[in-house]
Motif scaffolding. Structure first.
Motif, PDB file in Angstrom:
ATOM      1  N   CYS A  36       0.835  -1.206   0.000  1.00 43.27           N
ATOM      2  CA  CYS A  36       0.000   0.000   0.000  1.00 43.27           C
ATOM      3  C   CYS A  36       0.870   1.257   0.000  1.00 43.27           C
ATOM      4  N   PHE A  40       1.163   4.173  -2.919  1.00 47.78           N
ATOM      5  CA  PHE A  40       1.044   5.595  -2.596  1.00 47.78           C
ATOM      6  C   PHE A  40       2.281   6.355  -3.060  1.00 47.78           C
ATOM      7  N   GLN A  41       3.460   5.780  -2.850  1.00 45.47           N
ATOM      8  CA  GLN A  41       4.702   6.405  -3.266  1.00 45.47           C
ATOM      9  C   GLN A  41       4.774   6.509  -4.790  1.00 45.47           C
TER      10      GLN A  41
END
Length: 84
Positions: A36, A40-41
């Motif tokens: 996750c 997101f990164q």
């Protein structure tokens, strides 16, 4: 925690009997959080206009490595924790 050390292979402690399940669950939660965070990164890097291929290579290789480890574990030691 261990009732008797002289009982040989008769482990009667519930925690020791369910230790593979506990470890597998903890590993699953940590890897899910890692993936996750990696997504997101990657989205943040894409939003900044950076090269995303370098950001997503490590999570993809980690995911493939985990799949291979689980496969070899099941082939070598039986079904283990993952039962179908």
């Amino acid at each position: 925690m261990i009732n008797s050390a002289s009982s040989g292979s008769g482990i009667s402690t519930g925690v020791l009997n369910s230790l593979p399940t506990i470890l597998f669950t903890a590993l699953t939660i940590v890897l899910f959080g890692y993936f996750c965070f990696s997504v997101f990164q990657g989205v943040a890097a894409y939003g900044r206009g950076e090269e995303v291929s370098n950001v997503i290579q490590q999570p993809i290789f980690t995911f493939i490595s985990v799949i291979l480890i689980v496969l070899f574990q099941n082939l070598l030691f039986g079904t283990g924790v993952c039962t179908t």
